[in-house]
Each structure stands twice: as C-alpha cells, then as structure tokens.
Design a protein around this motif. Structure first.
Motif, PDB file in Angstrom:
ATOM      1  N   LYS A  53     -61.275  33.953  63.555  1.00 37.88           N
ATOM      2  CA  LYS A  53     -60.495  35.179  63.627  1.00 37.88           C
ATOM      3  C   LYS A  53     -59.204  35.039  62.835  1.00 37.88           C
ATOM      4  CE  LYS A  53     -62.182  36.908  68.063  1.00 37.88           C
ATOM      5  NZ  LYS A  53     -61.805  37.191  69.463  1.00 37.88           N
ATOM      6  N   THR A  54     -58.538  33.902  62.990  1.00 41.97           N
ATOM      7  CA  THR A  54     -57.306  33.652  62.253  1.00 41.97           C
ATOM      8  C   THR A  54     -57.570  33.635  60.753  1.00 41.97           C
ATOM      9  OG1 THR A  54     -56.479  32.339  64.106  1.00 41.97           O
ATOM     10  CG2 THR A  54     -55.375  32.051  61.983  1.00 41.97           C
ATOM     11  N   LEU A  55     -58.647  32.977  60.360  1.00 33.00           N
ATOM     12  CA  LEU A  55     -59.004  32.910  58.944  1.00 33.00           C
ATOM     13  C   LEU A  55     -59.341  34.291  58.402  1.00 33.00           C
ATOM     14  CD1 LEU A  55     -59.514  30.995  56.557  1.00 33.00           C
ATOM     15  CD2 LEU A  55     -61.875  30.797  57.342  1.00 33.00           C
ATOM     16  N   ALA A  56     -60.057  35.093  59.167  1.00 36.55           N
ATOM     17  CA  ALA A  56     -60.405  36.445  58.730  1.00 36.55           C
ATOM     18  C   ALA A  56     -59.152  37.308  58.584  1.00 36.55           C
ATOM     19  CB  ALA A  56     -61.377  37.079  59.717  1.00 36.55           C
ATOM     20  N   ALA A  57     -58.208  37.184  59.510  1.00 32.33           N
ATOM     21  CA  ALA A  57     -56.960  37.944  59.409  1.00 32.33           C
ATOM     22  C   ALA A  57     -56.165  37.509  58.179  1.00 32.33           C
ATOM     23  CB  ALA A  57     -56.131  37.758  60.671  1.00 32.33           C
ATOM     24  N   ARG A  58     -56.146  36.220  57.933  1.00 33.12           N
ATOM     25  CA  ARG A  58     -55.433  35.708  56.747  1.00 33.12           C
ATOM     26  C   ARG A  58     -56.096  36.201  55.461  1.00 33.12           C
ATOM     27  NH1 ARG A  58     -55.077  29.524  54.832  1.00 33.12           N
ATOM     28  NH2 ARG A  58     -53.630  29.822  53.124  1.00 33.12           N
ATOM     29  N   TYR A  59     -57.426  36.187  55.440  1.00 28.25           N
ATOM     30  CA  TYR A  59     -58.158  36.663  54.273  1.00 28.25           C
ATOM     31  C   TYR A  59     -57.879  38.148  54.041  1.00 28.25           C
ATOM     32  CZ  TYR A  59     -62.011  38.043  51.283  1.00 28.25           C
ATOM     33  OH  TYR A  59     -62.758  38.563  50.271  1.00 28.25           O
ATOM     34  N   ALA A  60     -57.855  38.946  55.118  1.00 31.79           N
ATOM     35  CA  ALA A  60     -57.579  40.368  54.986  1.00 31.79           C
ATOM     36  C   ALA A  60     -56.186  40.600  54.417  1.00 31.79           C
ATOM     37  CB  ALA A  60     -57.734  41.059  56.334  1.00 31.79           C
ATOM     38  N   GLN A  61     -55.214  39.825  54.878  1.00 35.23           N
ATOM     39  CA  GLN A  61     -53.849  39.960  54.366  1.00 35.23           C
ATOM     40  C   GLN A  61     -53.787  39.576  52.892  1.00 35.23           C
ATOM     41  OE1 GLN A  61     -51.178  41.287  55.919  1.00 35.23           O
ATOM     42  NE2 GLN A  61     -50.166  41.107  53.954  1.00 35.23           N
ATOM     43  N   LEU A  62     -54.443  38.494  52.524  1.00 39.45           N
ATOM     44  CA  LEU A  62     -54.457  38.078  51.121  1.00 39.45           C
ATOM     45  C   LEU A  62     -55.151  39.123  50.248  1.00 39.45           C
ATOM     46  CD1 LEU A  62     -55.247  34.265  51.447  1.00 39.45           C
ATOM     47  CD2 LEU A  62     -53.099  35.315  50.714  1.00 39.45           C
ATOM     48  N   LEU A  63     -56.202  39.722  50.774  1.00 42.39           N
ATOM     49  CA  LEU A  63     -56.905  40.760  50.023  1.00 42.39           C
ATOM     50  C   LEU A  63     -55.998  41.973  49.807  1.00 42.39           C
ATOM     51  CD1 LEU A  63     -59.574  41.548  48.727  1.00 42.39           C
ATOM     52  CD2 LEU A  63     -60.277  42.475  50.930  1.00 42.39           C
ATOM     53  N   GLU A  64     -55.262  42.371  50.837  1.00 42.69           N
ATOM     54  CA  GLU A  64     -54.324  43.477  50.686  1.00 42.69           C
ATOM     55  C   GLU A  64     -53.241  43.140  49.667  1.00 42.69           C
ATOM     56  OE1 GLU A  64     -52.698  44.642  54.440  1.00 42.69           O
ATOM     57  OE2 GLU A  64     -54.679  45.037  55.296  1.00 42.69           O
ATOM     58  N   ASP A  65     -52.728  41.913  49.715  1.00 40.41           N
ATOM     59  CA  ASP A  65     -51.722  41.488  48.743  1.00 40.41           C
ATOM     60  C   ASP A  65     -52.296  41.524  47.331  1.00 40.41           C
ATOM     61  OD1 ASP A  65     -50.013  41.099  50.859  1.00 40.41           O
ATOM     62  OD2 ASP A  65     -50.212  38.912  50.866  1.00 40.41           O
ATOM     63  N   ASN A  66     -53.529  41.079  47.189  1.00 39.87           N
ATOM     64  CA  ASN A  66     -54.175  41.061  45.880  1.00 39.87           C
ATOM     65  C   ASN A  66     -54.361  42.479  45.346  1.00 39.87           C
ATOM     66  OD1 ASN A  66     -55.427  40.029  43.630  1.00 39.87           O
ATOM     67  ND2 ASN A  66     -57.426  39.872  44.607  1.00 39.87           N
ATOM     68  N   VAL A  67     -54.758  43.397  46.209  1.00 44.15           N
ATOM     69  CA  VAL A  67     -54.922  44.793  45.788  1.00 44.15           C
ATOM     70  C   VAL A  67     -53.575  45.364  45.348  1.00 44.15           C
ATOM     71  CG1 VAL A  67     -55.452  47.111  46.654  1.00 44.15           C
ATOM     72  CG2 VAL A  67     -56.989  45.210  47.153  1.00 44.15           C
ATOM     73  N   GLU A  68     -52.522  45.063  46.079  1.00 53.40           N
ATOM     74  CA  GLU A  68     -51.187  45.547  45.714  1.00 53.40           C
ATOM     75  C   GLU A  68     -50.747  44.971  44.366  1.00 53.40           C
ATOM     76  OE1 GLU A  68     -47.609  47.513  45.722  1.00 53.40           O
ATOM     77  OE2 GLU A  68     -49.387  47.862  46.967  1.00 53.40           O
ATOM     78  N   LEU A  69     -50.990  43.687  44.148  1.00 49.04           N
ATOM     79  CA  LEU A  69     -50.638  43.083  42.859  1.00 49.04           C
ATOM     80  C   LEU A  69     -51.447  43.704  41.723  1.00 49.04           C
ATOM     81  CD1 LEU A  69     -50.325  39.307  43.819  1.00 49.04           C
ATOM     82  CD2 LEU A  69     -48.496  40.850  43.116  1.00 49.04           C
ATOM     83  N   HIS A  70     -52.698  43.978  41.982  1.00 46.81           N
ATOM     84  CA  HIS A  70     -53.551  44.603  40.960  1.00 46.81           C
ATOM     85  C   HIS A  70     -53.030  46.013  40.634  1.00 46.81           C
ATOM     86  CE1 HIS A  70     -57.134  45.216  38.621  1.00 46.81           C
ATOM     87  NE2 HIS A  70     -57.418  46.326  39.296  1.00 46.81           N
ATOM     88  N   ARG A  71     -52.644  46.758  41.657  1.00 51.48           N
ATOM     89  CA  ARG A  71     -52.101  48.103  41.431  1.00 51.48           C
ATOM     90  C   ARG A  71     -50.819  48.033  40.602  1.00 51.48           C
ATOM     91  NH1 ARG A  71     -48.200  51.004  43.096  1.00 51.48           N
ATOM     92  NH2 ARG A  71     -47.518  49.505  44.648  1.00 51.48           N
ATOM     93  N   ARG A  72     -49.945  47.085  40.930  1.00 47.87           N
ATOM     94  CA  ARG A  72     -48.710  46.922  40.156  1.00 47.87           C
ATOM     95  C   ARG A  72     -49.007  46.547  38.709  1.00 47.87           C
ATOM     96  NH1 ARG A  72     -44.985  43.187  44.004  1.00 47.87           N
ATOM     97  NH2 ARG A  72     -45.065  44.497  45.875  1.00 47.87           N
ATOM     98  N   SER A  73     -49.976  45.664  38.517  1.00 46.95           N
ATOM     99  CA  SER A  73     -50.337  45.251  37.159  1.00 46.95           C
ATOM    100  C   SER A  73     -50.858  46.439  36.354  1.00 46.95           C
ATOM    101  CB  SER A  73     -51.413  44.165  37.192  1.00 46.95           C
ATOM    102  OG  SER A  73     -50.927  43.004  37.801  1.00 46.95           O
ATOM    103  N   LEU A  74     -51.659  47.276  37.001  1.00 47.50           N
ATOM    104  CA  LEU A  74     -52.163  48.460  36.301  1.00 47.50           C
ATOM    105  C   LEU A  74     -51.031  49.418  35.940  1.00 47.50           C
ATOM    106  CD1 LEU A  74     -55.456  49.239  38.238  1.00 47.50           C
ATOM    107  CD2 LEU A  74     -55.216  48.325  35.938  1.00 47.50           C
ATOM    108  N   GLU A  75     -50.065  49.587  36.835  1.00 44.62           N
ATOM    109  CA  GLU A  75     -48.915  50.436  36.531  1.00 44.62           C
ATOM    110  C   GLU A  75     -48.113  49.875  35.359  1.00 44.62           C
ATOM    111  OE1 GLU A  75     -46.631  50.832  40.099  1.00 44.62           O
ATOM    112  OE2 GLU A  75     -48.063  52.218  41.034  1.00 44.62           O
ATOM    113  N   GLU A  76     -47.879  48.574  35.366  1.00 44.68           N
ATOM    114  CA  GLU A  76     -47.137  47.939  34.272  1.00 44.68           C
ATOM    115  C   GLU A  76     -47.903  48.056  32.962  1.00 44.68           C
ATOM    116  OE1 GLU A  76     -46.256  43.939  35.409  1.00 44.68           O
ATOM    117  OE2 GLU A  76     -44.891  44.533  37.001  1.00 44.68           O
ATOM    118  N   LEU A  77     -49.211  47.905  33.016  1.00 41.34           N
ATOM    119  CA  LEU A  77     -50.026  48.037  31.816  1.00 41.34           C
ATOM    120  C   LEU A  77     -49.954  49.465  31.276  1.00 41.34           C
ATOM    121  CD1 LEU A  77     -52.051  46.789  29.847  1.00 41.34           C
ATOM    122  CD2 LEU A  77     -53.875  47.416  31.440  1.00 41.34           C
ATOM    123  N   GLN A  78     -50.000  50.437  32.171  1.00 39.17           N
ATOM    124  CA  GLN A  78     -49.893  51.836  31.748  1.00 39.17           C
ATOM    125  C   GLN A  78     -48.539  52.094  31.099  1.00 39.17           C
ATOM    126  OE1 GLN A  78     -52.331  54.003  31.720  1.00 39.17           O
ATOM    127  NE2 GLN A  78     -51.040  55.597  30.849  1.00 39.17           N
TER     128      GLN A  78
END
Length: 102
Positions: A53-78
């Motif tokens: 459960k702890t690992l799954a929660a950590r993975y979910a948080q990392l996935l959300e962080d990764n999505v946010e970084l990807h969104r920022r990268s796309l904005e910067e690229l635009q």
C-alpha cells in the motif's frame, strides 16, 4: 468391599489410557505450533500488504509529479516554439529590409 482388592487384568486399560493421553498431548502441541505458525504468517502477510500500500501510494505520487513535469515541459516547448517563430519572423523582416537598402 469386604476386603477384596480389585485389579485390572494385565493392566490393559491403563496402557490405553496412557496412549490416549500421550496422543492427546502431542495433538495439543501440534495444534499450538500450527496456530503460532499461522499467526506469524498472517502478521507477515499483513506487513507485506502494508508495504505494498505504501509503495502504491508512493508510485501514485511519483506518477502525478511526472505528469506535472511533462505538462510544464510541453508548456515550455510551446513557448519556445512561439519565440522561435517570432525570431524567424524578425530575422526575415531584417533580411528583407537589408535587401531593400542595397
């Protein structure tokens, strides 16, 4: 009970009682060991589930962080593409102006 002693024939019954008692004792020990092992195993499984459960929660948080970084990268690229388009337009205008000056 007129002074006579009653005895069992060759001790057959007392042998059976001893055997049944010993078997019961070993059965009790077996059940106790089995229950201790089952309890230990259940605790280990519960601990492992908690770790999952702890690992799954950590993975979910990392996935959300990764999505946010990807969104920022796309904005910067635009933004970079827009700036590049403006720069190209400015360079094209400067080239046109320099050709007209010649």
């Amino acid at each position: 009970m007129n002074g006579q002693l009653v005895t069992l024939a060759d001790g057959d019954v007392s042998d059976w009682v001893g055997a049944v008692g010993a078997a019961g004792f070993f059965l009790l020990l077996t059940v106790i060991v089995w229950q201790v092992a089952a309890t230990w195993r259940a605790r280990m499984l519960a601990a492992r589930e908690e770790q999952y459960k702890t690992l799954a929660a950590r993975y979910a948080q990392l996935l959300e962080d990764n999505v946010e970084l990807h969104r920022r990268s796309l904005e910067e690229l635009q933004q970079t593409r827009e700036e590049l388009a403006k720069t190209r337009h400015s360079i094209g205008s400067m080239e046109k102006m320099m050709r007209e000056i010649e």
